[in-house]
Design an enzyme around this catalytic site. Structure first.
Site, short mmCIF file in Angstrom:
data_model
loop_
_atom_site.label_atom_id
_atom_site.label_comp_id
_atom_site.label_asym_id
_atom_site.label_seq_id
_atom_site.Cartn_x
_atom_site.Cartn_y
_atom_site.Cartn_z
N SER A 121 0.82 -1.21 0.00
CA SER A 121 0.00 0.00 0.00
C SER A 121 0.85 1.25 0.00
CB SER A 121 -0.84 0.05 1.28
OG SER A 121 -1.71 -1.03 1.37
N HIS A 142 -0.80 -2.74 -7.19
CA HIS A 142 -1.63 -2.41 -6.03
C HIS A 142 -3.12 -2.58 -6.35
CE1 HIS A 142 -2.82 0.81 -2.85
NE2 HIS A 142 -2.91 -0.42 -2.36
N GLU A 154 -3.27 -0.19 -9.44
CA GLU A 154 -2.31 0.90 -9.57
C GLU A 154 -0.94 0.25 -9.77
OE1 GLU A 154 -2.06 2.91 -5.75
OE2 GLU A 154 -1.77 4.83 -6.72
N ASN A 193 -3.42 6.05 -2.10
CA ASN A 193 -3.27 6.18 -0.64
C ASN A 193 -2.70 7.52 -0.22
OD1 ASN A 193 -4.51 3.82 0.11
ND2 ASN A 193 -2.64 2.60 -0.03
N1 CAA Z 1 -17.06 -11.08 -3.36
C1 CAA Z 1 -18.21 -11.08 -4.06
N2 CAA Z 1 -19.17 -10.16 -3.87
C2 CAA Z 1 -18.96 -9.23 -2.93
C3 CAA Z 1 -17.78 -9.17 -2.16
C4 CAA Z 1 -16.81 -10.16 -2.41
N3 CAA Z 1 -15.66 -10.20 -1.75
N4 CAA Z 1 -17.85 -8.13 -1.30
C5 CAA Z 1 -19.04 -7.54 -1.52
N5 CAA Z 1 -19.70 -8.20 -2.49
C6 CAA Z 1 -21.00 -7.89 -3.06
C7 CAA Z 1 -22.10 -8.09 -2.06
O1 CAA Z 1 -22.53 -9.41 -2.03
C8 CAA Z 1 -23.16 -7.14 -2.57
O2 CAA Z 1 -23.90 -7.68 -3.60
P1 CAA Z 1 -25.43 -7.21 -3.83
O3 CAA Z 1 -25.42 -5.72 -3.99
O4 CAA Z 1 -25.82 -7.92 -5.07
O5 CAA Z 1 -26.13 -7.67 -2.60
C9 CAA Z 1 -22.37 -6.03 -3.18
O6 CAA Z 1 -21.03 -6.52 -3.39
C10 CAA Z 1 -22.34 -4.87 -2.28
O7 CAA Z 1 -21.90 -5.30 -0.97
P2 CAA Z 1 -22.64 -4.96 0.40
O8 CAA Z 1 -24.12 -4.90 0.19
O9 CAA Z 1 -22.09 -5.89 1.42
O10 CAA Z 1 -22.11 -3.58 0.83
P3 CAA Z 1 -21.83 -2.28 0.01
O11 CAA Z 1 -22.96 -1.93 -0.87
O12 CAA Z 1 -21.34 -1.30 1.01
O13 CAA Z 1 -20.61 -2.66 -0.93
C11 CAA Z 1 -18.28 -2.43 -1.05
C12 CAA Z 1 -19.42 -3.15 -0.42
C13 CAA Z 1 -18.17 -2.83 -2.52
C14 CAA Z 1 -17.05 -2.88 -0.31
C15 CAA Z 1 -18.53 -0.88 -0.98
O14 CAA Z 1 -18.93 -0.53 0.31
C16 CAA Z 1 -17.32 -0.08 -1.31
O15 CAA Z 1 -16.99 0.13 -2.47
N6 CAA Z 1 -16.62 0.42 -0.24
C17 CAA Z 1 -15.41 1.19 -0.41
C18 CAA Z 1 -14.28 0.24 -0.71
C19 CAA Z 1 -13.00 1.00 -0.88
O16 CAA Z 1 -12.90 2.22 -0.82
N7 CAA Z 1 -11.94 0.22 -1.12
C20 CAA Z 1 -10.60 0.77 -1.22
C21 CAA Z 1 -9.97 0.77 0.14
S1 CAA Z 1 -8.36 1.45 0.13
C22 CAA Z 1 -7.41 0.22 -0.48
O17 CAA Z 1 -7.83 -0.86 -0.78
C23 CAA Z 1 -5.96 0.54 -0.67
C24 CAA Z 1 -5.06 0.28 0.45
O18 CAA Z 1 -3.87 0.10 0.15
C25 CAA Z 1 -5.46 0.32 1.86
P1 NAD Z 2 -3.76 -9.49 6.07
O1 NAD Z 2 -3.15 -9.36 7.40
O2 NAD Z 2 -5.22 -9.66 5.96
O3 NAD Z 2 -3.09 -10.72 5.28
C1 NAD Z 2 -1.73 -10.97 5.22
C2 NAD Z 2 -1.54 -12.47 5.08
O4 NAD Z 2 -0.15 -12.73 4.86
C3 NAD Z 2 -1.94 -13.25 6.35
O5 NAD Z 2 -2.79 -14.32 5.99
C4 NAD Z 2 -0.61 -13.74 6.90
O6 NAD Z 2 -0.68 -14.97 7.59
C5 NAD Z 2 0.20 -13.87 5.62
N1 NAD Z 2 1.64 -13.89 5.85
C6 NAD Z 2 2.37 -13.37 6.87
N2 NAD Z 2 3.68 -13.66 6.70
C7 NAD Z 2 3.77 -14.37 5.54
C8 NAD Z 2 4.85 -14.99 4.87
N3 NAD Z 2 6.09 -14.89 5.31
N4 NAD Z 2 4.57 -15.67 3.72
C9 NAD Z 2 3.30 -15.77 3.25
N5 NAD Z 2 2.24 -15.21 3.87
C10 NAD Z 2 2.48 -14.52 5.01
O7 NAD Z 2 -3.26 -8.21 5.24
P2 NAD Z 2 -3.88 -7.59 3.89
O8 NAD Z 2 -4.85 -6.54 4.26
O9 NAD Z 2 -4.26 -8.69 2.97
O10 NAD Z 2 -2.60 -6.82 3.33
C11 NAD Z 2 -1.62 -7.49 2.57
C12 NAD Z 2 -0.84 -6.47 1.75
O11 NAD Z 2 -1.75 -5.80 0.87
C13 NAD Z 2 -0.18 -5.35 2.58
O12 NAD Z 2 1.01 -4.97 1.96
C14 NAD Z 2 -1.21 -4.23 2.52
O13 NAD Z 2 -0.64 -2.97 2.72
C15 NAD Z 2 -1.70 -4.39 1.10
N6 NAD Z 2 -3.05 -3.85 0.83
C16 NAD Z 2 -4.03 -3.92 1.79
C17 NAD Z 2 -5.29 -3.41 1.50
C18 NAD Z 2 -6.40 -3.48 2.51
O14 NAD Z 2 -7.42 -2.83 2.33
N7 NAD Z 2 -6.28 -4.24 3.58
C19 NAD Z 2 -5.55 -2.86 0.24
C20 NAD Z 2 -4.54 -2.82 -0.72
C21 NAD Z 2 -3.27 -3.31 -0.41
#
Ligand code: CAA
Ligand code: NAD
Length: 285
Positions: A121, A142, A154, A193
């Protein structure tokens, strides 16, 4: 190069979803590696749940599900996971040292032609690449949570990433049904991010300073900015441990006060309240 075999390292929140998309949408053979059988079982359980949702919606048949599951091979062994992979996608926890150790192992066990991608991330692709002898093959790939639904990948180019590696990762992402963007510079948090995390940290400060209730902060941003879920719910969804790791990268890499870790975030991670994954974060899940 024709990509046929994919290794996903880490079967957690992201890894299970990436493995599913690789098998279901792109039709790749997938090896999914984790460190304990229970983590592999949990990841496979999540894949089955997600595929079940798609059957419910009549987007897949039970035969399709069986075919997808036959393509995903869970394993605890690194050599089995990456030994024949054309691309390795690392989705282990957001810790630099762990990622470097893993990339060293990919260097040793994956074929010379394999692309070595990280789903990090925020962590520097250049620094991860330093652990390998082939930095031209190392790239950021990503995905967004949940990978089954979110349409973006990304792609992050490190200083030594080759054009061929970037082109191959664009092709793999498209085959997985994703849109891509290219982040040309290896900066903390890349594109998405860099924009998202400061907003999420400000939302935590609103909680910390008791400016409004959790629900009202979420409602305000959901309805006021049309986000699909509010920032506090999104924090729980992403995982507070991952968010904390990202803020640490930002603090080191971007010299700005606003990236300081809110005390409340540190406290909750210490208490094991990591969000949805531990069933307790800001909300009870
Ligand atoms: N597999 C299959 N279907 C899924 C699913 C999955 N893993 N997760 C959700 N769904 C489906 C649900 O079954 C649901 O289907 P229906 O509408 O047909 O019932 C639909 O997707 C919508 O889900 P929910 O009703 O549970 O909830 P929602 O309407 O809030 O949608 C969501 C869920 C798609 C996650 C939506 O809330 C959303 O887009 N949230 C924001 C997600 C976001 O911003 N992600 C980026 C995070 S940042 C990141 O990832 C980067 C990082 O490095 C941290
Ligand atoms: P998570 O904690 O849910 O999963 C990580 C997994 O890696 C766990 O199942 C853990 O047991 C496993 N693991 C630990 N050490 C390991 C090893 N040596 N070999 C193989 N597997 C090992 O974390 P996550 O949210 O899936 O995040 C994973 C990566 O993806 C991170 O770099 C995170 O920044 C990135 N990411 C996370 C998100 C998010 O929304 N959570 C979104 C985009 C990217």
């Amino acid at each position: 190069m024709k990509i046929k075999k994919v290794a996903i390292i880490g079967a957690g929140l992201m890894g299970h979803g990436i493995a599913q998309v690789a098998a279901q949408v792109a039709g790749y053979e997938v090896h999914l590696k984790d460190i304990k059988q229970e983590f592999l079982d949990k990841g496979m359980g999540r894949i089955k749940w997600s595929l079940g949702k798609l059957v419910e919606k009549e987007k897949l048949t039970q035969d399709d599900v069986d075919a997808v599951l036959r393509k995903i091979h869970p394993t605890l062994d690194m050599k089995t996971a990456v030994g024949e992979a054309d691309i390795v996608i690392e989705a282990a926890p957001e810790k630099l040292q762990l990622k470097q150790t893993l990339f060293e192992a990919f260097d040793e066990f994956a074929p010379d032609h394999a692309i070595l991608a990280s789903n990090t991330s925020s962590i520097s692709i250049n620094t991860i690449a330093e652990a390998t002898k082939q930095p031209d093959k190392v790239v950021g790939m990503h995905f967004f949570n949940p990978p089954q639904i979110m349409r973006l990948v990304e792609i992050i180019r490190g200083e030594k990433t080759s054009d061929e590696t970037v082109a191959a990762v664009v092709e793999v992402s498209q085959k997985m049904g994703k849109e891509t963007v290219l982040c040309k510079k290896d900066v903390p948090g890349f594109i998405v991010n860099r924009v998202l995390i400061p907003a999420l940290l400000d939302a935590i400060r609103l909680v910390q300073d008791d400016v409004a209730s959790l629900e009202d902060i979420d409602k305000a941003i959901q309805l006021g900015l049309n986000w699909p879920m509010g920032p506090i719910r999104l924090l729980d969804y992403v995982g507070l441990d991952t968010t904390l790791s990202i803020t640490e990268v930002f603090q080191k890499g971007l010299d700005e006060h606003r990236y300081e870790t809110p005390a409340l975030l540190e406290k909750m991670v210490k208490e094991g309240k990591l969000g949805r994954k531990t069933k307790q974060g800001f909300y009870d899940w």
